[in-house]
Scaffold this active site. Sequence first.
Site, PDB file in Angstrom:
ATOM      1  N   TYR A   1      37.206  33.017  53.880  1.00 46.25           N
ATOM      2  CA  TYR A   1      37.677  32.876  52.923  1.00 46.25           C
ATOM      3  C   TYR A   1      38.453  34.225  52.478  1.00 46.25           C
ATOM      4  CZ  TYR A   1      42.016  30.995  49.023  1.00 46.25           C
ATOM      5  OH  TYR A   1      42.508  31.438  48.675  1.00 46.25           O
TER       6      TYR A   1
ATOM      7  N   ASN B   1      52.341  31.754  52.922  1.00 45.76           N
ATOM      8  CA  ASN B   1      51.332  30.798  51.892  1.00 45.76           C
ATOM      9  C   ASN B   1      50.282  30.035  52.599  1.00 45.76           C
ATOM     10  OD1 ASN B   1      51.245  30.018  48.825  1.00 45.76           O
ATOM     11  ND2 ASN B   1      52.176  27.606  50.453  1.00 45.76           N
TER      12      ASN B   1
HETATM   13  N1  NAP Z   1      44.661  26.703  44.507  1.00 51.65           N
HETATM   14  C1  NAP Z   1      44.663  28.090  44.059  1.00 51.65           C
HETATM   15  O1  NAP Z   1      43.646  27.863  43.227  1.00 51.65           O
HETATM   16  C2  NAP Z   1      44.778  29.290  45.223  1.00 51.65           C
HETATM   17  C3  NAP Z   1      44.836  30.145  44.481  1.00 51.65           C
HETATM   18  C4  NAP Z   1      43.948  31.607  45.301  1.00 51.65           C
HETATM   19  C5  NAP Z   1      45.088  31.312  46.602  1.00 51.65           C
HETATM   20  N2  NAP Z   1      45.943  30.522  46.844  1.00 51.65           N
HETATM   21  C6  NAP Z   1      46.489  30.381  48.644  1.00 51.65           C
HETATM   22  O2  NAP Z   1      47.686  29.780  47.916  1.00 51.65           O
HETATM   23  C7  NAP Z   1      47.904  29.102  49.174  1.00 51.65           C
HETATM   24  C8  NAP Z   1      48.842  27.751  49.127  1.00 51.65           C
HETATM   25  O3  NAP Z   1      47.270  27.112  48.482  1.00 51.65           O
HETATM   26  P1  NAP Z   1      47.478  25.204  47.604  1.00 51.65           P
HETATM   27  O4  NAP Z   1      46.515  25.715  46.494  1.00 51.65           O
HETATM   28  O5  NAP Z   1      48.851  25.927  47.864  1.00 51.65           O
HETATM   29  O6  NAP Z   1      47.337  25.225  49.048  1.00 51.65           O
HETATM   30  P2  NAP Z   1      47.229  22.937  49.119  1.00 51.65           P
HETATM   31  O7  NAP Z   1      47.681  22.826  47.964  1.00 51.65           O
HETATM   32  O8  NAP Z   1      46.209  23.073  49.711  1.00 51.65           O
HETATM   33  O9  NAP Z   1      48.731  23.936  50.445  1.00 51.65           O
HETATM   34  C9  NAP Z   1      48.333  24.669  51.762  1.00 51.65           C
HETATM   35  C10 NAP Z   1      49.251  24.279  52.542  1.00 51.65           C
HETATM   36  O10 NAP Z   1      48.537  24.365  54.202  1.00 51.65           O
HETATM   37  C11 NAP Z   1      49.321  24.076  55.286  1.00 51.65           C
HETATM   38  N3  NAP Z   1      48.728  24.046  55.929  1.00 51.65           N
HETATM   39  C12 NAP Z   1      47.496  24.608  56.219  1.00 51.65           C
HETATM   40  N4  NAP Z   1      46.989  24.218  56.993  1.00 51.65           N
HETATM   41  C13 NAP Z   1      47.563  24.746  57.749  1.00 51.65           C
HETATM   42  C14 NAP Z   1      47.785  24.935  59.270  1.00 51.65           C
HETATM   43  N5  NAP Z   1      46.112  25.046  60.465  1.00 51.65           N
HETATM   44  N6  NAP Z   1      48.399  24.824  60.090  1.00 51.65           N
HETATM   45  C15 NAP Z   1      49.562  24.500  58.625  1.00 51.65           C
HETATM   46  N7  NAP Z   1      49.955  24.761  57.775  1.00 51.65           N
HETATM   47  C16 NAP Z   1      48.382  25.253  57.013  1.00 51.65           C
HETATM   48  C17 NAP Z   1      49.083  23.405  54.288  1.00 51.65           C
HETATM   49  O11 NAP Z   1      50.188  21.819  55.190  1.00 51.65           O
HETATM   50  P3  NAP Z   1      49.615  20.159  55.365  1.00 51.65           P
HETATM   51  O12 NAP Z   1      50.074  19.714  54.379  1.00 51.65           O
HETATM   52  O13 NAP Z   1      50.380  19.914  56.553  1.00 51.65           O
HETATM   53  O14 NAP Z   1      47.870  20.140  55.214  1.00 51.65           O
HETATM   54  C18 NAP Z   1      49.591  22.607  52.671  1.00 51.65           C
HETATM   55  O15 NAP Z   1      51.243  22.610  53.129  1.00 51.65           O
HETATM   56  C19 NAP Z   1      47.010  29.161  50.462  1.00 51.65           C
HETATM   57  O16 NAP Z   1      47.000  30.614  51.376  1.00 51.65           O
HETATM   58  C20 NAP Z   1      45.538  28.998  49.141  1.00 51.65           C
HETATM   59  O17 NAP Z   1      44.986  30.321  49.877  1.00 51.65           O
HETATM   60  C21 NAP Z   1      45.499  29.243  46.650  1.00 51.65           C
END
Ligand code: NAP
Length: 246
Positions: free
Chosen positions: A151, A84
Amino acid sequence: MRLSGRVALITGGSRGIGKATARIFAAEGAQVAITGRDDGRLQEAARELGVPGFAGDIRRSADVGSVVGRTMDRFGRIDILVNNAGIFPEVMPLHETPEEKWTEVIDVNLTGQFRYTKSVIPHMMEGGGCIINVSSDAGLRSFENFEADSYSAAKAAIIHLTRAWAVEYARYRIRVNCVCPGIVETDMTEPFLRTEADRAMAVAEHPIGRIGSPDDVARSILYFASEESSWVTGAVLPVDGGVSVK
Ligand SMILES: NC(=O)c1ccc[n+]([C@@H]2O[C@H](COP(=O)([O-])OP(=O)(O)OC[C@H]3O[C@@H](n4cnc5c(N)ncnc54)[C@H](OP(=O)(O)O)[C@@H]3O)[C@@H](O)[C@H]2O)c1
């Protein structure tokens, strides 16, 4: 208790969709480990959820190996991997994108999923398992003015790898499935939802008439992790209020 006795490792479990997934998995009886890069944020989430948090940078193979090793040491097995973790790039047209920015997003959002999957699969080969990849609508279709090509590329690749890994590892009873969220309210999308006008525009994109919550996505991940999907592998499920089909 749909995940009773199962052990799950959730990347990006410190916030957003990953944290919601960890909470739902624990409520369904799973033993859960979460990982993220920022140890302070991770430990805060871990305390709140009552699960262990093992910090590591998904860009470093050694960190990934250490997180998987610590999960094995703690629970003795891994049945479920949720790929994720992800980042969203600064929005800009392809022809202005510096190569190092492209490479960073591919490293986290694609090669990072390769690293975790590679590291966890040997622990699933005997007893089977489930891998759930978190892609995006951006991997399914293009959007006008989206301008986040690295992305989109990583998310499209994850959709294809879901199908490839499903076929490759079915003989080991490892199922691999994928969810494609639309816009979900998390830290990642916060900069794009600050004004009422931005929010109204985001809502209007979704035929169901609202943007998603982390729980909307977590519940679909739960389906793929549970026995309710025991004959499902290689599936790609949009969880997006209808965006991908309009
Ligand atoms: N939100 C949306 O609208 C959306 C839509 C489609 C897909 N997605 C996908 O859903 C997934 C989760 O998204 P989210 O919106 O929940 O994002 P988020 O709230 O920004 O959380 C991202 C997570 O990824 C971790 N992460 C980022 N860079 C990292 C690294 N270098 N090493 C280890 N961990 C890392 C972060 O850890 P830290 O807290 O330590 O940085 C955090 O736990 C992602 O793959 C995103 O692309 C999201």
